[in-house]
Design a protein around this motif. Structure first.
Motif, PDB file in Angstrom:
ATOM      1  N   SER A   1      -5.964  71.170  25.582  1.00  0.00           N
ATOM      2  CA  SER A   1      -5.122  70.676  26.679  1.00  0.00           C
ATOM      3  C   SER A   1      -5.856  69.660  27.550  1.00  0.00           C
ATOM      4  CB  SER A   1      -4.624  71.844  27.529  1.00  0.00           C
ATOM      5  OG  SER A   1      -5.725  72.559  28.043  1.00  0.00           O
ATOM      6  N   GLU A   2      -7.196  69.624  27.477  1.00  0.00           N
ATOM      7  CA  GLU A   2      -7.965  68.626  28.242  1.00  0.00           C
ATOM      8  C   GLU A   2      -8.152  67.327  27.473  1.00  0.00           C
ATOM      9  OE1 GLU A   2      -9.566  71.891  27.834  1.00  0.00           O
ATOM     10  OE2 GLU A   2      -8.360  72.476  29.551  1.00  0.00           O
ATOM     11  N   ASP A   3      -7.859  67.334  26.183  1.00  0.00           N
ATOM     12  CA  ASP A   3      -8.076  66.163  25.333  1.00  0.00           C
ATOM     13  C   ASP A   3      -7.054  65.081  25.649  1.00  0.00           C
ATOM     14  OD1 ASP A   3      -9.184  64.573  23.382  1.00  0.00           O
ATOM     15  OD2 ASP A   3      -8.337  65.686  21.701  1.00  0.00           O
ATOM     16  N   ARG A   4      -7.497  63.841  25.684  1.00  0.00           N
ATOM     17  CA  ARG A   4      -6.642  62.678  25.900  1.00  0.00           C
ATOM     18  C   ARG A   4      -6.956  61.664  24.802  1.00  0.00           C
ATOM     19  NH1 ARG A   4      -5.297  66.044  28.838  1.00  0.00           N
ATOM     20  NH2 ARG A   4      -5.124  66.110  31.077  1.00  0.00           N
ATOM     21  N   ASN A   5      -5.919  61.079  24.227  1.00  0.00           N
ATOM     22  CA  ASN A   5      -6.108  60.002  23.250  1.00  0.00           C
ATOM     23  C   ASN A   5      -5.511  58.730  23.846  1.00  0.00           C
ATOM     24  OD1 ASN A   5      -5.444  61.914  20.196  1.00  0.00           O
ATOM     25  ND2 ASN A   5      -7.215  61.902  21.497  1.00  0.00           N
ATOM     26  N   TYR A   6      -6.349  57.717  24.055  1.00  0.00           N
ATOM     27  CA  TYR A   6      -5.898  56.434  24.588  1.00  0.00           C
ATOM     28  C   TYR A   6      -5.877  55.392  23.481  1.00  0.00           C
ATOM     29  CZ  TYR A   6      -6.398  58.114  29.394  1.00  0.00           C
ATOM     30  OH  TYR A   6      -6.254  58.802  30.563  1.00  0.00           O
ATOM     31  N   PHE A   7      -4.835  54.581  23.495  1.00  0.00           N
ATOM     32  CA  PHE A   7      -4.681  53.474  22.558  1.00  0.00           C
ATOM     33  C   PHE A   7      -4.287  52.249  23.364  1.00  0.00           C
ATOM     34  CE2 PHE A   7      -3.617  57.412  20.415  1.00  0.00           C
ATOM     35  CZ  PHE A   7      -4.358  57.340  19.249  1.00  0.00           C
ATOM     36  N   LYS A   8      -4.541  51.063  22.817  1.00  0.00           N
ATOM     37  CA  LYS A   8      -4.143  49.838  23.511  1.00  0.00           C
ATOM     38  C   LYS A   8      -3.399  48.922  22.560  1.00  0.00           C
ATOM     39  CE  LYS A   8      -8.747  47.864  22.927  1.00  0.00           C
ATOM     40  NZ  LYS A   8      -9.986  47.510  23.606  1.00  0.00           N
ATOM     41  N   VAL A   9      -2.459  48.180  23.141  1.00  0.00           N
ATOM     42  CA  VAL A   9      -1.673  47.211  22.388  1.00  0.00           C
ATOM     43  C   VAL A   9      -1.706  45.913  23.180  1.00  0.00           C
ATOM     44  CG1 VAL A   9       0.603  46.658  21.457  1.00  0.00           C
ATOM     45  CG2 VAL A   9      -0.137  49.028  21.556  1.00  0.00           C
ATOM     46  N   ASP A  10      -2.128  44.836  22.541  1.00  0.00           N
ATOM     47  CA  ASP A  10      -2.143  43.523  23.187  1.00  0.00           C
ATOM     48  C   ASP A  10      -0.903  42.754  22.754  1.00  0.00           C
ATOM     49  OD1 ASP A  10      -4.553  43.678  24.707  1.00  0.00           O
ATOM     50  OD2 ASP A  10      -5.672  43.541  22.832  1.00  0.00           O
ATOM     51  N   ILE A  11      -0.088  42.386  23.731  1.00  0.00           N
ATOM     52  CA  ILE A  11       1.167  41.670  23.492  1.00  0.00           C
ATOM     53  C   ILE A  11       0.937  40.195  23.793  1.00  0.00           C
ATOM     54  CG2 ILE A  11       3.597  41.497  24.154  1.00  0.00           C
ATOM     55  CD1 ILE A  11       2.897  44.205  22.879  1.00  0.00           C
ATOM     56  N   THR A  12       1.222  39.329  22.821  1.00  0.00           N
ATOM     57  CA  THR A  12       1.013  37.887  23.004  1.00  0.00           C
ATOM     58  C   THR A  12       2.302  37.142  23.311  1.00  0.00           C
ATOM     59  OG1 THR A  12       1.158  37.565  20.616  1.00  0.00           O
ATOM     60  CG2 THR A  12      -1.038  37.854  21.549  1.00  0.00           C
ATOM     61  N   LYS A  13       3.444  37.797  23.094  1.00  0.00           N
ATOM     62  CA  LYS A  13       4.728  37.192  23.459  1.00  0.00           C
ATOM     63  C   LYS A  13       5.693  38.301  23.857  1.00  0.00           C
ATOM     64  CE  LYS A  13       6.517  37.267  18.801  1.00  0.00           C
ATOM     65  NZ  LYS A  13       7.609  36.924  17.996  1.00  0.00           N
ATOM     66  N   ALA A  14       6.563  37.992  24.803  1.00  0.00           N
ATOM     67  CA  ALA A  14       7.530  38.983  25.276  1.00  0.00           C
ATOM     68  C   ALA A  14       8.409  39.456  24.123  1.00  0.00           C
ATOM     69  CB  ALA A  14       8.387  38.387  26.389  1.00  0.00           C
ATOM     70  N   GLY A  15       8.840  40.681  24.195  1.00  0.00           N
ATOM     71  CA  GLY A  15       9.688  41.235  23.147  1.00  0.00           C
ATOM     72  C   GLY A  15      10.031  42.679  23.427  1.00  0.00           C
ATOM     73  N   ARG A  16      10.327  43.386  22.360  1.00  0.00           N
ATOM     74  CA  ARG A  16      10.677  44.804  22.460  1.00  0.00           C
ATOM     75  C   ARG A  16       9.655  45.598  21.650  1.00  0.00           C
ATOM     76  NH1 ARG A  16      14.155  47.152  25.178  1.00  0.00           N
ATOM     77  NH2 ARG A  16      15.104  49.108  24.581  1.00  0.00           N
ATOM     78  N   LEU A  17       8.931  46.475  22.342  1.00  0.00           N
ATOM     79  CA  LEU A  17       7.915  47.304  21.697  1.00  0.00           C
ATOM     80  C   LEU A  17       8.541  48.644  21.332  1.00  0.00           C
ATOM     81  CD1 LEU A  17       4.856  47.455  20.970  1.00  0.00           C
ATOM     82  CD2 LEU A  17       4.537  48.630  23.149  1.00  0.00           C
TER      83      LEU A  17
END
Length: 128
Positions: free
Chosen positions: A43-59
């Protein structure tokens, strides 16, 4: 001449295993249309991810639960660290898909356990 090798004390036991991507600064980059498998260990574990967006859109974030006992929560933060989305699996073992509009910039995704046991899951992001 006599030399001695220090012997570790019993108090030097290894800490519980933590994810390598357990802070926003260590967020793992996600590639569009490629799945990544991960595990939440406690319950203390956290998984972080990142996404770099280069143009507007729908993720679109596709979360697939791979463990019957896992109920996970997804949070998404924008480049100003404002939480812009939160979604919790409806039940243990449940999966979900979430879509929202994005602008250029970095988005950070946080996966954590919500009221359940540990387990494995799969994430995939798409940009339309």
């Amino acid at each position: 001449e006599e030399t001695t090798t220090p012997v570790p004390s019993r108090n030097d036991a290894p800490a519980p295993k933590k994810s390598f991507n357990n802070t926003p600064n260590k967020a793992l980059p996600l590639t569009f249309d490629k799945s990544v498998r991960a595990m939440l260990n406690s319950s203390e574990d956290r998984n972080y991810f990142k996404v770099d967006i280069t143009k507007a859109g729908r993720l679109t974030i596709d979360y697939q639960c791979l463990s019957e006992e896992l109920r996970a929560r997804l949070q998404v933060f924008d480049k100003n660290n404002n939480r812009i989305l939160q979604n919790t699996a409806s039940d243990k073992g449940a999966s979900f898909e979430q879509s929202f509009s994005v602008r250029e910039g970095r988005y950070v995704l946080l996966m954590e356990i919500y009221n359940s046991e540990s387990g494995k899951y799969e994430l995939q992001v798409k940009l339309n």
